[in-house]
Write a protein that holds these residues in place. Structure first.
Motif, short mmCIF file in Angstrom:
data_model
loop_
_atom_site.label_atom_id
_atom_site.label_comp_id
_atom_site.label_asym_id
_atom_site.label_seq_id
_atom_site.Cartn_x
_atom_site.Cartn_y
_atom_site.Cartn_z
N HIS A 30 -35.36 -57.26 -26.16
CA HIS A 30 -36.71 -57.13 -25.27
C HIS A 30 -36.90 -55.67 -25.50
O HIS A 30 -38.26 -55.23 -25.63
CB HIS A 30 -36.28 -57.86 -24.05
CG HIS A 30 -37.51 -58.22 -23.27
ND1 HIS A 30 -37.43 -58.60 -21.93
CD2 HIS A 30 -38.92 -57.70 -23.28
CE1 HIS A 30 -38.62 -58.64 -21.40
NE2 HIS A 30 -39.43 -58.20 -22.25
N LYS A 42 -43.31 -62.83 -25.19
CA LYS A 42 -43.97 -63.97 -24.67
C LYS A 42 -44.94 -64.71 -25.88
O LYS A 42 -44.72 -65.61 -26.44
CB LYS A 42 -45.05 -63.88 -23.80
CG LYS A 42 -45.67 -64.94 -23.20
CD LYS A 42 -46.28 -64.48 -21.79
CE LYS A 42 -47.12 -65.99 -21.39
NZ LYS A 42 -47.52 -65.78 -20.00
N GLU A 43 -45.57 -63.59 -26.58
CA GLU A 43 -46.48 -64.02 -27.90
C GLU A 43 -45.51 -64.29 -28.98
O GLU A 43 -45.66 -65.27 -29.67
CB GLU A 43 -47.23 -62.76 -28.24
CG GLU A 43 -48.25 -62.08 -27.30
CD GLU A 43 -48.02 -61.55 -26.14
OE1 GLU A 43 -46.62 -61.23 -26.31
OE2 GLU A 43 -48.64 -61.21 -25.02
N ALA A 45 -42.55 -65.62 -28.63
CA ALA A 45 -41.95 -66.63 -28.26
C ALA A 45 -42.80 -68.06 -28.97
O ALA A 45 -42.42 -69.03 -29.24
CB ALA A 45 -41.58 -67.10 -26.91
N ASP A 72 -41.78 -67.38 -17.77
CA ASP A 72 -42.89 -66.99 -17.97
C ASP A 72 -43.02 -66.46 -19.57
O ASP A 72 -43.84 -66.89 -20.34
CB ASP A 72 -43.68 -65.77 -17.25
CG ASP A 72 -44.89 -65.34 -17.49
OD1 ASP A 72 -45.84 -66.23 -17.72
OD2 ASP A 72 -45.13 -64.10 -17.81
N LEU A 73 -41.86 -65.82 -19.99
CA LEU A 73 -41.53 -65.37 -21.35
C LEU A 73 -41.36 -66.59 -22.41
O LEU A 73 -41.84 -66.48 -23.66
CB LEU A 73 -40.51 -64.48 -21.43
CG LEU A 73 -40.55 -63.27 -20.77
CD1 LEU A 73 -39.12 -62.33 -20.99
CD2 LEU A 73 -41.53 -62.34 -21.49
N ASP A 74 -41.15 -67.77 -21.77
CA ASP A 74 -40.53 -68.80 -22.38
C ASP A 74 -39.59 -68.53 -23.57
O ASP A 74 -39.41 -69.32 -24.59
CB ASP A 74 -41.96 -69.69 -23.12
CG ASP A 74 -41.92 -71.12 -23.38
OD1 ASP A 74 -40.83 -71.65 -23.08
OD2 ASP A 74 -42.78 -71.65 -24.18
N TYR A 78 -31.57 -65.90 -23.03
CA TYR A 78 -32.00 -64.63 -22.85
C TYR A 78 -30.64 -64.18 -22.07
O TYR A 78 -29.96 -64.70 -21.14
CB TYR A 78 -33.10 -64.60 -21.53
CG TYR A 78 -33.53 -63.20 -21.43
CD1 TYR A 78 -35.00 -62.87 -21.84
CD2 TYR A 78 -32.94 -62.06 -20.79
CE1 TYR A 78 -35.18 -61.68 -21.83
CE2 TYR A 78 -33.38 -60.99 -20.55
CZ TYR A 78 -34.49 -60.56 -21.07
OH TYR A 78 -35.01 -59.34 -20.94
#
Ligand SMILES: Cc1ncc(COP(=O)(O)O)c(C=O)c1O
Length: 206
Positions: A30, A42-43, A45, A72-74, A78
């Motif tokens: 990240h 996010k994009e 993912a 939110d990150l999907d 993690y």
């Protein structure tokens, strides 16, 4: 490998070129521990999910420095380490989507993760115990909880804003010095609290 841009960032365009129908897992940090650059998780993912791949994010350098919302990150998985956020060594966190963790088999076996045991067969307890073989790191978990409370009391947004201020100031002042090359983006909003640099003629191990 996803090729980096000239300034060391990972762009969605490069990710799109690399992630194909053949991709099974997309694994990336990240925040880079080399340049401090922030990856647009996010994009990426969304790109991974479009081809049916899962995305695993290493958040060791992100969680202590910025707000992270795994939903939110999907992100499918993690991970982060306790010792990079004021907790002791030996403990960390792996978040995973329940439907994926439910399908996965444990790789560590021991007390507390067994449901039934027979001579040649065993069944596993439900999540999260299935992945928590043996006596848990109880002291580490209590200390990690205290570290999280401490950081939350200061406010992760306050920490992030302060670090951005420090990074901007460091880049501004270091740019005035002769013989120094700064790597990565000069825009502080694209990086966390880290400035990577080279001093002309100085070997890093000297
Ligand atoms: C992004 C990143 N991932 C993983 C690690 C390793 O974490 P650990 O020390 O918990 O094995 C580091 C350590 O510097 C890191 O910066």
């Amino acid at each position: 490998y996803i090729e980096l841009e000239e300034d060391g960032t990972i762009s969605i365009e490069q990710a799109e070129k690399t992630i194909t129908e053949k991709t099974k897992i997309v694994a990336l940090a990240h925040v880079s521990n080399v340049l401090g650059t922030i990856t647009p998780i996010k994009e990426i993912a969304a790109l991974a999910h479009k081809v049916g791949a899962v995305i695993l994010v290493d958040g060791a350098q992100a969680v202590p420095h910025m707000e992270v919302n795994v939903v939110d990150l999907d992100a499918d998985f993690y991970a982060f380490s306790g010792h990079k956020m004021m907790a002791p060594t030996g403990i960390g966190v792996l978040y995973g989507k329940r439907e994926l963790l439910d399908k996965m088999e444990p790789t560590e076996f021991g007390g507390e993760m067994i449901d039934f045991v027979e001579l040649y067969d065993s069944t596993w307890k439900e999540l999260p115990w299935k992945f928590e073989a043996g006596t848990p790191i109880i002291g580490g978990a209590i200390a990690l909880g205290a570290a999280i409370d401490y950081l939350a009391a200061i406010g992760i947004d306050t920490i992030h804003a302060y670090e951005q201020e420090l990074v901007s100031y460091a880049i501004e002042q270091m740019s005035k010095l002769e013989g120094i090359t700064i790597y990565g983006p000069t825009d502080a909003s694209k990086r966390c609290g880290l400035v990577t640099f080279n001093i002309e003629g100085a070997h890093p191990h000297d």
